[in-house]
Design a protein around this motif. Structure first.
Motif, PDB file in Angstrom:
ATOM      1  N   ASP A 218       0.840  -1.202   0.000  1.00  0.00           N
ATOM      2  CA  ASP A 218       0.000   0.000   0.000  1.00  0.00           C
ATOM      3  C   ASP A 218       0.875   1.252   0.000  1.00  0.00           C
ATOM      4  O   ASP A 218       2.087   1.177   0.194  1.00  0.00           O
ATOM      5  CB  ASP A 218      -1.014   0.002   1.157  1.00  0.00           C
ATOM      6  CG  ASP A 218      -0.421   0.429   2.483  1.00  0.00           C
ATOM      7  OD1 ASP A 218       0.807   0.324   2.652  1.00  0.00           O
ATOM      8  OD2 ASP A 218      -1.187   0.863   3.366  1.00  0.00           O
ATOM      9  N   GLY A 232      -4.250   6.254   6.225  1.00  0.00           N
ATOM     10  CA  GLY A 232      -4.593   4.824   6.326  1.00  0.00           C
ATOM     11  C   GLY A 232      -4.161   4.045   5.098  1.00  0.00           C
ATOM     12  O   GLY A 232      -4.044   2.828   5.138  1.00  0.00           O
ATOM     13  N   PHE A 275      -2.244 -10.191   9.043  1.00  0.00           N
ATOM     14  CA  PHE A 275      -1.688  -9.259   8.053  1.00  0.00           C
ATOM     15  C   PHE A 275      -0.284  -8.978   8.555  1.00  0.00           C
ATOM     16  O   PHE A 275      -0.091  -8.407   9.616  1.00  0.00           O
ATOM     17  CB  PHE A 275      -2.620  -8.060   8.037  1.00  0.00           C
ATOM     18  CG  PHE A 275      -2.128  -6.733   7.516  1.00  0.00           C
ATOM     19  CD1 PHE A 275      -0.848  -6.487   7.052  1.00  0.00           C
ATOM     20  CD2 PHE A 275      -3.034  -5.674   7.490  1.00  0.00           C
ATOM     21  CE1 PHE A 275      -0.463  -5.243   6.585  1.00  0.00           C
ATOM     22  CE2 PHE A 275      -2.668  -4.415   7.029  1.00  0.00           C
ATOM     23  CZ  PHE A 275      -1.371  -4.207   6.585  1.00  0.00           C
ATOM     24  N   ARG A 293      -6.121  -8.532  11.296  1.00  0.00           N
ATOM     25  CA  ARG A 293      -7.270  -8.234  10.437  1.00  0.00           C
ATOM     26  C   ARG A 293      -6.713  -8.074   9.034  1.00  0.00           C
ATOM     27  O   ARG A 293      -5.494  -8.127   8.853  1.00  0.00           O
ATOM     28  CB  ARG A 293      -7.862  -6.890  10.894  1.00  0.00           C
ATOM     29  CG  ARG A 293      -6.731  -5.857  10.928  1.00  0.00           C
ATOM     30  CD  ARG A 293      -7.132  -4.461  11.295  1.00  0.00           C
ATOM     31  NE  ARG A 293      -5.947  -3.636  11.491  1.00  0.00           N
ATOM     32  CZ  ARG A 293      -5.282  -3.033  10.536  1.00  0.00           C
ATOM     33  NH1 ARG A 293      -5.686  -3.138   9.294  1.00  0.00           N
ATOM     34  NH2 ARG A 293      -4.209  -2.313  10.797  1.00  0.00           N
ATOM     35  N   GLY A 295      -5.930  -5.619   5.722  1.00  0.00           N
ATOM     36  CA  GLY A 295      -5.554  -4.211   5.553  1.00  0.00           C
ATOM     37  C   GLY A 295      -6.603  -3.477   4.744  1.00  0.00           C
ATOM     38  O   GLY A 295      -7.377  -4.074   4.009  1.00  0.00           O
ATOM     39  N   ASP A 296      -6.619  -2.180   4.879  1.00  0.00           N
ATOM     40  CA  ASP A 296      -7.498  -1.335   4.082  1.00  0.00           C
ATOM     41  C   ASP A 296      -6.619  -0.189   3.574  1.00  0.00           C
ATOM     42  O   ASP A 296      -6.093   0.553   4.410  1.00  0.00           O
ATOM     43  CB  ASP A 296      -8.631  -0.805   4.974  1.00  0.00           C
ATOM     44  CG  ASP A 296      -9.760  -0.200   4.169  1.00  0.00           C
ATOM     45  OD1 ASP A 296      -9.596  -0.035   2.946  1.00  0.00           O
ATOM     46  OD2 ASP A 296     -10.796   0.102   4.774  1.00  0.00           O
ATOM     47  N   GLU A 298      -5.621  -2.653   1.249  1.00  0.00           N
ATOM     48  CA  GLU A 298      -5.083  -3.886   0.658  1.00  0.00           C
ATOM     49  C   GLU A 298      -6.192  -4.887   0.316  1.00  0.00           C
ATOM     50  O   GLU A 298      -6.121  -5.603  -0.684  1.00  0.00           O
ATOM     51  CB  GLU A 298      -4.084  -4.542   1.615  1.00  0.00           C
ATOM     52  CG  GLU A 298      -2.780  -3.768   1.800  1.00  0.00           C
ATOM     53  CD  GLU A 298      -2.841  -2.763   2.934  1.00  0.00           C
ATOM     54  OE1 GLU A 298      -3.957  -2.307   3.289  1.00  0.00           O
ATOM     55  OE2 GLU A 298      -1.771  -2.424   3.474  1.00  0.00           O
TER      56      GLU A 298
HETATM   57  N1  GLY Z   1      -3.283  -0.044   5.006  1.00  0.00           N
HETATM   58  C1  GLY Z   1      -2.712  -0.351   6.257  1.00  0.00           C
HETATM   59  C2  GLY Z   1      -3.609  -0.941   7.253  1.00  0.00           C
HETATM   60  O1  GLY Z   1      -4.725  -1.360   6.990  1.00  0.00           O
HETATM   61  O2  GLY Z   1      -3.188  -1.022   8.394  1.00  0.00           O
END
Ligand code: GLY
Ligand code: AMP
Length: 423
Positions: A218, A232, A275, A293, A295-296, A298
């Motif tokens: 990311d 984020g 993750f 959890r 990723g966001d 990802e």
């Molecule tokens: N993109 C990083 C996270 O979800 O921690």
């Protein structure tokens, strides 16, 4: 089976998208969800750490599986809450126990786990307010840059990387005695700086068996060329081009296997995602962090590449039969570009109308921070919408994401135009 997804971001919209495609899912609910999840599921306005309210939904909607997106409910023990309640104990929760979630909830706990299981990671020591002086002495033995990490959850802001020794000492003091990150920095981990390129590996485990999901990378900084404040995540790419078969084998043997074996050996109940944040130092992978959890953003590139029925995989997790699961991955690359509110990650305005969503073609639109008001989709967060495309390689996929994201519009919309620049 009726399924509940807990969360409100792009990660949860992507979970909902995959779950809604499965013939194994009858009714899908998202708590609290966003304008994107509202198009494929029923949103229920309940907070992610309001366990009693989640219990009500689960019982009243006959839910048999709960998929937990964000870390907060996991670290606060949502899995244990279910396991310890006679009315809920047979409901499958995808997400680790409170003990397992400490891998993300405490940096010191994660470092101790890594060292106990001889998993490659940076050297470290941890300090408290009572040992600030020792912490400063430890900093003197290290070379710049200095890496200071608040032990607890600090919404992704608790890591400082500093070039100057005196500044590092001052910040250590700020964290420990002035509670710079509140209770999260009552303890601080000081770590050896690892110089290399980052990638993330995602693992789905039932606590005994695991499958490795596609890799992703990311882009955390707000500005082009990886400059400015951390966010984020402004976008992501999967797979990571430099993670070739030989490197992936090292990750598997040196990191993933000992992690899952370590959880099993320590009797830590862990049914969910791991993750693993890694740095490639020379030719070797080293762990920088665990998250418990997905990723966001990802998830917005990893899950669309998973061709296997997602609910069937989650059922294998719940039943501890992941050794019987087969996973098929789309060989194409996926990329996602995140449109954010002007000002983010500092102050920004919400409530701007988003137009153009219906005109996006040949791409997936995942809502991150949106809300439905009447028939209008309004911005409701810093990160607003992710646009995911496929391509034979990441450059072709990115061309698609960039082509399509231009069709979206809201006041002060911003996105990075240089993803992949470093690859
Ligand atoms: N993109 C990083 C996270 O979800 O921690
Ligand atoms: P974390 O919250 O632990 O992922 O740290 C946030 C970011 O700080 C990571 O994504 C890395 O870019 C960086 N980082 C963390 N630990 C180290 C380290 N030991 N050496 C170099 N960079 C690091």
């Amino acid at each position: 089976m009726n399924i509940l997804v807990v969360g409100a971001g792009g990660r949860e919209h992507t979970f909902a998208y995959k779950i809604a495609q499965s013939p194994l899912c009858s009714q899908l609910f998202v708590a609290p969800g966003n304008a994107g999840t509202a198009t494929i599921a029923e949103n229920i306005p309940v907070g992610v750490t309001d366990f009693e309210a989640i219990k009500e939904i689960v019982l009243s909607k006959d839910i048999e599986m709960v998929v937990v997106g964000p870390e907060d409910p996991l670290v606060q023990g949502i899995s244990d809450f279910f396991a310890n309640d006679p009315a809920l104990k047979n409901i499958a929760v995808i997400g680790p126990s409170k003990e397992g979630a400490r891998l993300e909830g405490s940096k010191e706990y994660a470092k101790e786990f890594l060292f106990r299981h001889q998993i490659p990671t940076a050297a470290y020591q941890s300090f408290t307010a009572a040992t600030v002086a020792e912490g400063k002495q430890f900093l003197e033995t290290l070379q710049a840059p200095y890496v200071l990490k608040a032990d607890g959850l600090a919404a992704g802001k608790g890591v400082l990387i500093l070039q100057d020794l005196e500044e590092a000492k001052t910040e250590l003091e700020n964290m420990l005695t002035n509670q710079k990150f509140g209770a999260a920095s009552q303890k601080v981990v000081i770590e050896e700086f690892l110089d290399g390129i980052e990638l993330s590996v995602f693992v789905l485990t039932d606590g005994k068996n695991y499958i490795t999901l596609p890799t992703a990378k990311d882009y955390k900084r707000i500005g082009e060329g990886d400059t400015g404040l951390n966010t984020g995540g402004m976008g992501a790419i999967s797979p990571v081009p430099f993670a070739d078969a030989a490197f992936m084998q090292k990750i598997e043997e040196q990191i993933v296997q000992p992690t899952v074996a370590g959880l099993a050996k320590e009797d830590i109940d862990y049914k969910g995602f791991i993750f693993i944040g890694l740095i490639k130092v020379g030719d070797d992978p080293k762990v920088i962090e665990y998250n418990v959890r997905m990723g966001d953003p990802e998830t917005e590139v990893v899950l669309p590449r998973v061709q296997t029925d997602f609910v069937s995989l989650l059922q294998h997790v719940a039943n501890q039969t992941l050794d019987q699961a087969e996973i098929t991955i789309d060989s194409r690359a996926a990329t996602t570009v995140m449109a954010v509110s002007g000002g983010y990650p500092e102050a920004y305005e919400k409530g701007k109308e988003i137009t153009g969503i219906d005109t996006v073609e040949d791409a997936l639109v995942f809502h991150a921070g949106t809300t439905l008001v009447g028939d209008k989709v309004l911005t409701n967060g810093g990160r607003v919408i992710a646009v995911t495309s496929f391509g034979d390689d990441f450059r072709k996929a990115l061309a698609g994401s960039y082509d399509q994201i231009q069709k979206l519009n809201f006041d002060k919309m911003y996105y990075r135009k240089d993803l992949g620049f470093d690859l």
